[in-house]
Design a protein around this motif. Structure first.
Motif, PDB file in Angstrom:
ATOM      1  N   UNK A  15      27.275  10.656  43.279  1.00  0.00           N
ATOM      2  CA  UNK A  15      26.697  11.794  43.994  1.00  0.00           C
ATOM      3  C   UNK A  15      27.747  12.507  44.832  1.00  0.00           C
ATOM      4  N   UNK A  16      28.501  11.735  45.623  1.00  0.00           N
ATOM      5  CA  UNK A  16      29.504  12.330  46.512  1.00  0.00           C
ATOM      6  C   UNK A  16      30.585  13.047  45.713  1.00  0.00           C
ATOM      7  N   UNK A  17      31.131  12.362  44.724  1.00  0.00           N
ATOM      8  CA  UNK A  17      32.238  12.952  43.976  1.00  0.00           C
ATOM      9  C   UNK A  17      31.770  14.080  43.066  1.00  0.00           C
ATOM     10  N   UNK A  18      30.563  13.957  42.520  1.00  0.00           N
ATOM     11  CA  UNK A  18      30.039  15.013  41.660  1.00  0.00           C
ATOM     12  C   UNK A  18      29.833  16.308  42.417  1.00  0.00           C
ATOM     13  N   UNK A  19      29.209  16.225  43.586  1.00  0.00           N
ATOM     14  CA  UNK A  19      28.984  17.415  44.401  1.00  0.00           C
ATOM     15  C   UNK A  19      30.310  18.004  44.864  1.00  0.00           C
ATOM     16  N   UNK A  20      31.237  17.132  45.266  1.00  0.00           N
ATOM     17  CA  UNK A  20      32.531  17.603  45.763  1.00  0.00           C
ATOM     18  C   UNK A  20      33.320  18.313  44.662  1.00  0.00           C
ATOM     19  N   UNK A  21      33.360  17.734  43.474  1.00  0.00           N
ATOM     20  CA  UNK A  21      34.114  18.343  42.375  1.00  0.00           C
ATOM     21  C   UNK A  21      33.466  19.640  41.910  1.00  0.00           C
ATOM     22  N   UNK A  22      32.145  19.675  41.901  1.00  0.00           N
ATOM     23  CA  UNK A  22      31.456  20.914  41.527  1.00  0.00           C
ATOM     24  C   UNK A  22      31.793  22.028  42.514  1.00  0.00           C
ATOM     25  N   UNK A  23      31.801  21.680  43.798  1.00  0.00           N
ATOM     26  CA  UNK A  23      32.143  22.671  44.819  1.00  0.00           C
ATOM     27  C   UNK A  23      33.564  23.182  44.626  1.00  0.00           C
TER      28      UNK A  23
END
Length: 265
Positions: free
Chosen positions: A17-25
């Motif tokens: 969740x953390x890395x997915x949202x961060x990379x998408x941003x």
């Protein structure tokens, strides 16, 4: 310190969740910052904002008492990375001719990955030899982030070619060549199958590696990337970008096939 398999398993959804949202941003902001730097015909101020934002995010991770704060800090860090990436690359590309552009980006990759190699080694030294708590590692990480910002201040920017100010961007998606869409599709498929380095770290811990060993493995990974960056850029100048890119995809595929059957000794 060794993480138990069930603890690693519990961490995986949160890490995703953390890395997915961060990379998408990062990816979304990177597109916007590239457009903005073209529109404003200035790269350096946008890149500087990204460097500063990423530096400020590091201490917030150290202050975090729970994963939502880590998510916010990681989100801020990737926003900064997204803001700086496109204008920084544009600055670099404008400083070299096409014949030497691969070597220029290869040298930039060498420096980036060399820092990612030395950083974990410093962290191991601080945690192992000096018994520094891990949250203080993130406080200390603010220092090199700030130094990077200050060094970027010294970079000169060539005046961009004069263009007529327009309210809308000159080129739309329908005008992009077919080769661009083919590359975009390949990149999207690669991103779909690519996992975050965080998952590779969790996998390494799951099969029994200690925190220090995992950190050293990660440092070695970045050292290899640093050593390969400049030669890869040189080869792309000499023999073309496509062949080197395809070779890198092949190596990546082999590495992930190797990760799947890995088991604890």
């Amino acid at each position: 310190m060794i993480f138990k398999p069930h603890a690693v398993a519990r961490a995986c959804p949160i890490v995703g969740l953390v890395d997915g949202i961060a990379q998408a941003a990062q990816n979304i902001v990177q597109g916007f910052s590239g457009w903005l730097s073209d529109r404003r015909q200035c790269r350096k101020p946008i890149a500087l904002a990204g460097y500063l934002l990423a530096a400020l995010a590091k201490p917030v991770i150290g202050l975090a008492a729970g994963w939502p704060t880590v998510l916010g800090a990681r989100f801020l860090d990737r926003i900064g990375a997204g803001f700086r990436s496109a204008p920084r690359d544009a600055l670099l590309a404008s400083s070299f001719s096409e014949a030497h552009r691969g070597k220029a980006f290869g040298l930039e990759g060498f420096g980036d990955n060399l820092g990612a190699f030395l950083g974990p080694l410093l962290a191991v030294l601080l945690m192992g030899a000096l018994a520094v708590e891990i949250r203080w590692i993130f406080y200390i990480a603010f220092v090199p982030g700030l130094l990077a910002f200050l060094m970027a201040l010294l970079v000169g920017e060539r005046p961009a070619a004069a263009v007529a100010a327009k309210a809308r961007i000159d080129i739309g998606p329908q005008q992009f060549p077919k080769a661009y869409w083919a590359y975009l599709l390949a990149t999207a498929l690669f991103g779909l199958g690519n996992s975050s380095n965080a998952f590779l770290i969790l996998r390494t811990q799951e099969i029994g590696a200690s925190l220090v060993t995992t950190t050293l493995i990660y440092a070695g990974f970045n050292l290899v990337a640093a050593l390969v960056s400049y030669p890869a850029g040189f080869l792309s100048d000499r023999f073309g970008r496509k062949g080197v890119l395809l070779l890198s995809f092949g190596i990546f595929r082999a590495a992930y096939i190797g990760f799947a059957p890995a088991a604890s000794s």
